[in-house]
Design a protein around this motif. Structure first.
Motif, PDB file in Angstrom:
ATOM      1  N   PHE A 197       0.867  -1.492   0.306  1.00 33.51           N
ATOM      2  CA  PHE A 197       0.370  -0.401  -0.393  1.00 33.51           C
ATOM      3  C   PHE A 197       0.716   0.834  -0.026  1.00 33.51           C
ATOM      4  CE2 PHE A 197      -2.546  -3.564   1.347  1.00 33.51           C
ATOM      5  CZ  PHE A 197      -3.539  -3.446   1.093  1.00 33.51           C
ATOM      6  N   ASP A 198       0.953   2.150  -1.153  1.00 29.48           N
ATOM      7  CA  ASP A 198       1.418   3.694  -1.450  1.00 29.48           C
ATOM      8  C   ASP A 198       0.732   4.394  -0.536  1.00 29.48           C
ATOM      9  OD1 ASP A 198       3.696   1.840  -1.596  1.00 29.48           O
ATOM     10  OD2 ASP A 198       4.178   1.929  -3.391  1.00 29.48           O
ATOM     11  N   VAL A 199       1.543   5.654  -0.567  1.00 25.25           N
ATOM     12  CA  VAL A 199       0.624   6.442  -0.938  1.00 25.25           C
ATOM     13  C   VAL A 199       1.651   7.644  -1.743  1.00 25.25           C
ATOM     14  CG1 VAL A 199      -0.159   9.318   0.466  1.00 25.25           C
ATOM     15  CG2 VAL A 199      -0.744   6.697   1.501  1.00 25.25           C
ATOM     16  N   VAL A 200       0.497   8.745  -3.112  1.00 29.69           N
ATOM     17  CA  VAL A 200       1.340   8.998  -3.480  1.00 29.69           C
ATOM     18  C   VAL A 200       0.799  10.587  -3.526  1.00 29.69           C
ATOM     19  CG1 VAL A 200       1.495   9.612  -6.746  1.00 29.69           C
ATOM     20  CG2 VAL A 200       1.375   7.328  -5.584  1.00 29.69           C
TER      21      VAL A 200
ATOM     22  N   VAL B 205      -2.430   1.855  -4.297  1.00 31.69           N
ATOM     23  CA  VAL B 205      -2.404   3.445  -4.058  1.00 31.69           C
ATOM     24  C   VAL B 205      -3.263   3.947  -3.890  1.00 31.69           C
ATOM     25  CG1 VAL B 205      -0.513   3.487  -6.278  1.00 31.69           C
ATOM     26  CG2 VAL B 205      -2.630   4.543  -6.846  1.00 31.69           C
ATOM     27  N   ARG B 206      -3.158   4.536  -2.597  1.00 29.18           N
ATOM     28  CA  ARG B 206      -4.063   6.512  -2.634  1.00 29.18           C
ATOM     29  C   ARG B 206      -3.539   7.514  -3.092  1.00 29.18           C
ATOM     30  NH1 ARG B 206      -4.755   9.699   2.486  1.00 29.18           N
ATOM     31  NH2 ARG B 206      -3.251   8.046   3.089  1.00 29.18           N
TER      32      ARG B 206
ATOM     33  N   HIS C 104      -6.494   0.170   6.705  1.00 27.19           N
ATOM     34  CA  HIS C 104      -5.906   1.161   7.550  1.00 27.19           C
ATOM     35  C   HIS C 104      -6.758   1.911   7.249  1.00 27.19           C
ATOM     36  CE1 HIS C 104      -2.107   0.085  10.004  1.00 27.19           C
ATOM     37  NE2 HIS C 104      -2.775  -0.721   9.287  1.00 27.19           N
ATOM     38  N   GLY C 105      -7.991   2.025   7.052  1.00 26.77           N
ATOM     39  CA  GLY C 105      -9.678   2.353   7.049  1.00 26.77           C
ATOM     40  C   GLY C 105      -9.644   3.513   6.207  1.00 26.77           C
ATOM     41  N   GLU C 106      -8.716   3.027   4.907  1.00 26.24           N
ATOM     42  CA  GLU C 106      -8.737   3.835   3.607  1.00 26.24           C
ATOM     43  C   GLU C 106      -8.803   3.352   1.941  1.00 26.24           C
ATOM     44  OE1 GLU C 106      -7.674   8.246   6.048  1.00 26.24           O
ATOM     45  OE2 GLU C 106      -8.096   7.478   3.566  1.00 26.24           O
ATOM     46  N   GLU C 107      -9.220   3.647   1.959  1.00 24.89           N
ATOM     47  CA  GLU C 107      -9.507   2.966   0.448  1.00 24.89           C
ATOM     48  C   GLU C 107      -8.089   3.203  -0.995  1.00 24.89           C
ATOM     49  OE1 GLU C 107     -12.617   1.897  -3.285  1.00 24.89           O
ATOM     50  OE2 GLU C 107     -12.313   3.855  -1.951  1.00 24.89           O
TER      51      GLU C 107
END
Length: 65
Positions: A11-14, A62-63, A44-47
């Motif tokens: 899981f990556d955040v961009v 990614v988010r 963790h509660g994020e899509e």
């Protein structure tokens, strides 16, 4: 009982514009009933949305901020 059909999900955040990208977690996940990898995942509660499966067989979600 059949063995679990697992894959590795990263899981990556961009950041906006894609200038920065960082990994927030990695875990084993179950495939769907037909063996497919889901196109969306919650971590963790994020899509997060499916981005790519890399050369090592890790499925990256990614988010975007």
């Amino acid at each position: 009982m059949d063995p679990a059909d697992l894959y590795t999900a990263q899981f990556d955040v961009v950041s906006a514009g894609g200038a920065r990208r960082f990994t927030v977690g990695t875990e084993w996940r179950d495939r769907e009933g037909d063996g497919a990898i889901p196109t969306e995942a919650w971590f963790h509660g994020e899509e997060f949305r499916l981005d790519v499966e890399d050369d090592d067989g890790i499925t990256i979600y990614v988010r975007r901020l």
